[in-house]
Design a protein around this motif. Structure first.
Motif, short mmCIF file in Angstrom:
data_model
loop_
_atom_site.label_atom_id
_atom_site.label_comp_id
_atom_site.label_asym_id
_atom_site.label_seq_id
_atom_site.Cartn_x
_atom_site.Cartn_y
_atom_site.Cartn_z
N ILE A 5 0.88 -1.17 0.00
CA ILE A 5 0.00 0.00 0.00
C ILE A 5 0.92 1.22 0.00
O ILE A 5 1.62 1.48 0.98
N ILE A 102 -1.02 -1.32 -4.43
CA ILE A 102 -2.08 -0.32 -4.60
C ILE A 102 -1.44 1.01 -4.22
O ILE A 102 -0.86 1.14 -3.14
N GLN A 322 3.78 -0.03 4.24
CA GLN A 322 2.54 -0.69 4.63
C GLN A 322 2.20 -1.79 3.63
O GLN A 322 2.34 -1.61 2.42
N VAL A 324 -0.64 -5.38 2.94
CA VAL A 324 -1.87 -6.06 3.36
C VAL A 324 -1.92 -7.42 2.69
O VAL A 324 -1.53 -7.58 1.53
N LEU A 326 -4.47 -9.47 1.29
CA LEU A 326 -5.87 -9.21 0.94
C LEU A 326 -6.74 -10.46 1.08
O LEU A 326 -7.90 -10.37 1.45
N ILE B 5 -8.88 -0.35 4.16
CA ILE B 5 -8.30 -1.50 3.44
C ILE B 5 -8.97 -2.74 4.00
O ILE B 5 -8.76 -3.09 5.16
N LEU B 6 -9.80 -3.41 3.21
CA LEU B 6 -10.62 -4.51 3.72
C LEU B 6 -10.21 -5.84 3.09
O LEU B 6 -10.19 -5.98 1.87
N ILE B 102 -10.72 0.18 -0.28
CA ILE B 102 -10.13 -0.76 -1.23
C ILE B 102 -10.34 -2.14 -0.61
O ILE B 102 -9.96 -2.37 0.54
N GLN B 322 -7.93 -1.92 9.09
CA GLN B 322 -6.75 -1.24 8.53
C GLN B 322 -7.18 -0.06 7.65
O GLN B 322 -8.15 -0.15 6.91
N THR B 323 -6.46 1.04 7.78
CA THR B 323 -6.75 2.22 6.96
C THR B 323 -5.44 2.78 6.40
O THR B 323 -4.36 2.42 6.86
#
Lengths: 327, 327
Positions: A5, A102, A322, A324, A326, B5-6, B102, B322-323
């Motif tokens: 990210i 992203i 950062q 993630v 997903l 962020i999912l 996202i 998360q953001t």
């Protein structure tokens, strides 16, 4: 596997004007050789703005990367705290489809547009260009100047002051002097700015021609027109100039040439080349000191995806970024 | 402002079959009333897969949301550790363009497809349906069954066992018994599975018709065909059945009807309606106990964006999500 990210700050740290120019030149080179795929932009229209989907696949020039930029344009945001233009980029590995990163695309969009102008100037402006005239003095003007300085030794800039907005031109003048170490003057007479300039850069949201006169030998970077009905340059100049576009489908739909084309003031035969053809050596750029050249920039997804890839490559193993998982 | 962020886990926690069915039904209702915008999917083709851009704007049915799903399909991933289909969704506020979230779209794609089948069954299958035949036994079959159970009281399922793959059907059978509490039998004769079933669900990657016989009164959810050249159902059944599609542009290009259309075995007049027209009450669904009905699902971006919005709404104020501040 984890997806990176990457924020505006991450992107800014990597995409210096020099790095961005180099990346965008390679992307145009690949485009000129047919080593890119770029379906047309698609649009969603909202009551107060729009969303544009810009997918691209670059498989040449050292790249093997794909992805999509999702960019929104909401002019009324200018009155609040959000930018008018916001963008997010998803970067995918073409081999597996995995979403590698992203990224914030807001700064990237600004700098890759500056780099397209710079690469156009590299192939189309006189090598001894040292005076640049700016019509438009916002964030894009800064990006154009920063990137242009990497390809031409700009000594002096002239800035047009739009009636009723004294702040923008003066702010740009001070910034240019401090950040770019150029002599900078402001004028409210547009001819003073566009005549006797080696490079003219237009970056306004105008729907009527602003630039009516340029001197022999000038190169124009026409950046502002990016939607149907927008234009900044008198069509008479387009008829005289060697006109280079970034992409026929986009430029004829929404670039500087879109209005004069639709009014049949110019035709497809008046377009000399796409920039990629010149960068790839398939067509000639400037061939005399006297000719007027013009680059019509609409902004290509291949610029976004190649720049995003360079950021990803630089940061993929860096600590503190950062990430993630997903799925 | 921060962007959520999912992950898949976040999405799974919200998109239960019941919630997804409800959301997808509202999206089809809005579509039927012309309260959606959905430009055609665009494709990038790679040597070993492709990337599809799916933008949508839903402005009805309680929604005011836009965004884009970026989905990749790489069949050869099946041999490794990555899924064949991976997706990322960017969700934008139409009022400002801001990227609200996202999301992983991998699980979401699976469950929203199950929900489309369930909503089709709600309007097209007999209300007393209790036996379902499954041709295809992968992740999509599970999703179809889970969602279908929310609209019809399924008591028994029959599963076709593809020659040479005994594992898939048996795994699905065990899962269905344990997770869905249904009687489940496996057969290697496809007619045993598709005859005397109230609902038939096909979810294979077949390019030749598999289903040749169904009983009067059956509803078919034809899910597998999602690209040119794919088909699962004998065109003779399409000619007899009340055929309902999700979207003409997508279905005629890549849905169950694409092959028989291109061979002129059926025509546009053989398509009864789009599902949204039926959900919105503009066209009728099933009108007799004996008719055969068929839903041709290709998967619409409005399903993705509406489901992503429901996840966003549920989690936007939750702690621990998360953001990122992108810019």
């Amino acid at each position: 596997m984890k997806t990176l990210i990457l924020t505006r700050r991450d992107v800014e740290g990597i995409l210096t004007p020099a790095v961005t120019n180099d990346t965008v030149e390679k992307a145009f080179h690949a485009y000129g050789l047919g080593q890119t795929d770029m379906p047309p932009k698609s649009y969603l229209y909202f009551p107060k703005g729009d969303l544009r989907s810009m997918p691209a696949y670059v498989h040449g020039g050292g790249f093997d990367i794909a992805g999509i930029k999702c960019v929104t344009v909401h002019p009324q945001n200018a009155a609040g705290s959000l930018p008018t233009v916001m963008a997010v980029i998803i970067l995918n590995d073409p081999r597996t489809g995995f979403p590698l990163a992203i990224l914030d695309g807001t700064y990237l969009t600004c700098v890759r547009t500056g780099a397209a102008g710079a690469i156009a100037a590299k192939y189309l402006s006189r090598e001894d260009a040292e005076v640049a005239g700016f019509v438009g003095c916002g964030a894009q003007a800064r990006s154009q100047l920063s990137c242009l300085q990497n390809v031409r030794k700009i000594r002096k800039i002239k800035i047009w002051q739009f009636e009723g907005d004294k702040v923008c031109a003066q702010t740009f003048r001070r910034w240019a002097k401090a950040a770019c170490h150029v002599e900078a003057v402001v004028s409210s007479r547009i001819d003073d700015v566009t005549l006797n300039a080696d490079v003219v850069v237009t970056s306004t949201p105008s729907r009527l021609p602003l630039v009516n006169r340029v001197s022999a030998g000038t190169h124009i970077n026409a950046i502002g027109a990016d939607a149907q009905g927008k234009q900044e340059i008198n069509p008479e100049i387009l008829k005289q100039a060697k006109v280079v576009i970034d992409d026929w489908a986009q430029a004829s739909h929404s670039g500087e040439i879109n209005v004069p084309l639709s009014r049949k003031l110019i035709g497809k035969r008046d377009v000399h080349a796409q920039l990629g053809d010149i960068v790839a050596g398939k067509k000639k750029g400037r061939t005399s000191a006297e000719e007027i050249t013009l680059f019509d920039s609409t902004g290509l997804a291949i610029q976004d995806i190649s720049c995003a890839y360079v950021v990803y490559q630089a940061l993929k193993n860096k600590r503190g970024i950062q990430t993630v998982k997903l799925f």
